[in-house]
Design a protein around this motif. Sequence first.
Motif, short mmCIF file in Angstrom:
data_model
loop_
_atom_site.label_atom_id
_atom_site.label_comp_id
_atom_site.label_asym_id
_atom_site.label_seq_id
_atom_site.Cartn_x
_atom_site.Cartn_y
_atom_site.Cartn_z
N HIS A 123 -17.59 -23.65 22.45
CA HIS A 123 -18.99 -23.39 22.18
C HIS A 123 -19.36 -21.93 22.43
CE1 HIS A 123 -19.73 -27.68 21.72
NE2 HIS A 123 -19.03 -27.87 22.82
N GLY A 124 -20.41 -21.49 21.75
CA GLY A 124 -20.90 -20.13 21.91
C GLY A 124 -20.69 -19.32 20.63
N GLU A 125 -21.68 -18.53 20.26
CA GLU A 125 -21.57 -17.74 19.03
C GLU A 125 -20.42 -16.74 19.10
OE1 GLU A 125 -23.33 -17.87 16.08
OE2 GLU A 125 -23.96 -19.79 16.93
N HIS A 126 -20.10 -16.26 20.30
CA HIS A 126 -19.02 -15.28 20.44
C HIS A 126 -17.66 -15.87 20.07
CE1 HIS A 126 -19.20 -17.55 24.18
NE2 HIS A 126 -17.96 -17.20 24.43
N GLN A 127 -17.56 -17.20 20.07
CA GLN A 127 -16.28 -17.82 19.75
C GLN A 127 -15.92 -17.66 18.27
OE1 GLN A 127 -14.17 -18.61 21.82
NE2 GLN A 127 -15.25 -19.06 23.72
N TYR A 128 -16.90 -17.39 17.41
CA TYR A 128 -16.58 -17.13 16.01
C TYR A 128 -15.84 -15.80 15.87
CZ TYR A 128 -19.35 -21.15 14.70
OH TYR A 128 -19.82 -22.44 14.56
N ALA A 203 -17.45 -15.67 34.11
CA ALA A 203 -17.47 -14.29 33.63
C ALA A 203 -17.19 -13.36 34.80
CB ALA A 203 -18.83 -13.96 33.01
N HIS A 204 -16.57 -12.21 34.51
CA HIS A 204 -16.32 -11.25 35.58
C HIS A 204 -16.47 -9.80 35.11
CE1 HIS A 204 -12.41 -11.88 33.63
NE2 HIS A 204 -12.10 -10.66 34.00
N SER A 205 -17.30 -9.61 34.09
CA SER A 205 -17.64 -8.26 33.65
C SER A 205 -19.07 -8.30 33.12
CB SER A 205 -16.68 -7.78 32.55
OG SER A 205 -16.93 -8.47 31.33
N PRO A 206 -19.74 -7.15 33.04
CA PRO A 206 -21.12 -7.16 32.53
C PRO A 206 -21.23 -7.77 31.14
CG PRO A 206 -20.61 -5.05 33.55
CD PRO A 206 -19.33 -5.81 33.49
N GLU A 207 -20.25 -7.46 30.27
CA GLU A 207 -20.30 -7.95 28.89
C GLU A 207 -20.11 -9.46 28.84
OE1 GLU A 207 -19.41 -3.74 29.04
OE2 GLU A 207 -18.39 -5.46 29.94
N ALA A 213 -24.61 -15.81 29.80
CA ALA A 213 -26.04 -16.06 29.93
C ALA A 213 -26.67 -16.46 28.60
CB ALA A 213 -26.73 -14.82 30.49
N ARG A 214 -26.22 -15.82 27.51
CA ARG A 214 -26.76 -16.16 26.19
C ARG A 214 -26.42 -17.60 25.82
NH1 ARG A 214 -25.09 -10.96 24.17
NH2 ARG A 214 -23.34 -11.97 23.12
N TRP A 215 -25.18 -18.00 26.12
CA TRP A 215 -24.78 -19.38 25.81
C TRP A 215 -25.63 -20.37 26.59
CZ3 TRP A 215 -22.60 -22.72 29.53
CH2 TRP A 215 -22.30 -24.00 29.03
N PHE A 216 -25.80 -20.14 27.89
CA PHE A 216 -26.58 -21.07 28.70
C PHE A 216 -28.03 -21.11 28.25
CE2 PHE A 216 -29.34 -21.86 32.38
CZ PHE A 216 -28.98 -23.18 32.63
N SER A 217 -28.58 -19.95 27.92
CA SER A 217 -29.96 -19.90 27.46
C SER A 217 -30.13 -20.69 26.18
CB SER A 217 -30.38 -18.44 27.24
OG SER A 217 -31.69 -18.36 26.72
#
Length: 248
Positions: A123-128, A203-207, A213-217
């Motif tokens: 899940h998550g848009e970044h996974q695309y 997560a372990h970096s700012p990015e 956070a975006r995924w949870f939101s």
Amino acid sequence: MPTYFRFLALLAFKIFAQEQVDVAILEVGLGGKFDATNVVQAPIVCGISSLGYDHMEILGHTLRQIAGEKAGIFKQGVPAYTVPQPEEAMSALKDRASHIGVSLQVASPLGKELLKSQQLGLHGEHQYLNAGLAVALSSTWLQRTGHIENLFCNSSSSLPEQFARGLAMANLQGRAQIVPDPHISMQDLNSSVGGLVFYLDGAHSPESSEVCARWFSHVSREETEVCDPLEGGSHDICKSRKARPSSY
């Protein structure tokens, strides 16, 4: 005595050789240039995912320095892929690739339409973005090992059914995972009391923290309104519950 990660890498290589695996996917532990996995001199293909400010005390304090360390996995004559990167990072990757004669290509994010009626298992848009890189790496491996015709011969789409099915089935526990409390029944989850749901990610970096956070939101906002008529009155009681994947 080797460090813990180097010992694990050595153990993995021994197991791969002993089991005579058809393909081994090696994930760098830290950086790239001096990583234990970088002892492989002739990989089939290399890939670098999204870069950010990570392990700065070792890799450097700028994206260019970090990207330069990551690009240490490039090998002359071995195709390499990356995803869209910040300009500073991309410049360093291209410089290293050009210096040693590597064909570096940028993999585009996977188009949702290619999955047709299926969804990514992760899940998550970044996974695309990650899926696009995975498809590029897998396709190149198949081409360079002579297996590509067996995969594409019966496929009329640009994404073989085997790829789409694999991406839909991919699962990584603890990464963008939604876990309802197993001790609460589905009937309880639909009641006015609601249910306890765990949203797991790391997560372990700012990015990566921003992505988390975006995924949870996004998933925490997905609510369905269920309204029941109030007996003997004209008002409704509206109850909301968190949306949950159908697999749970």
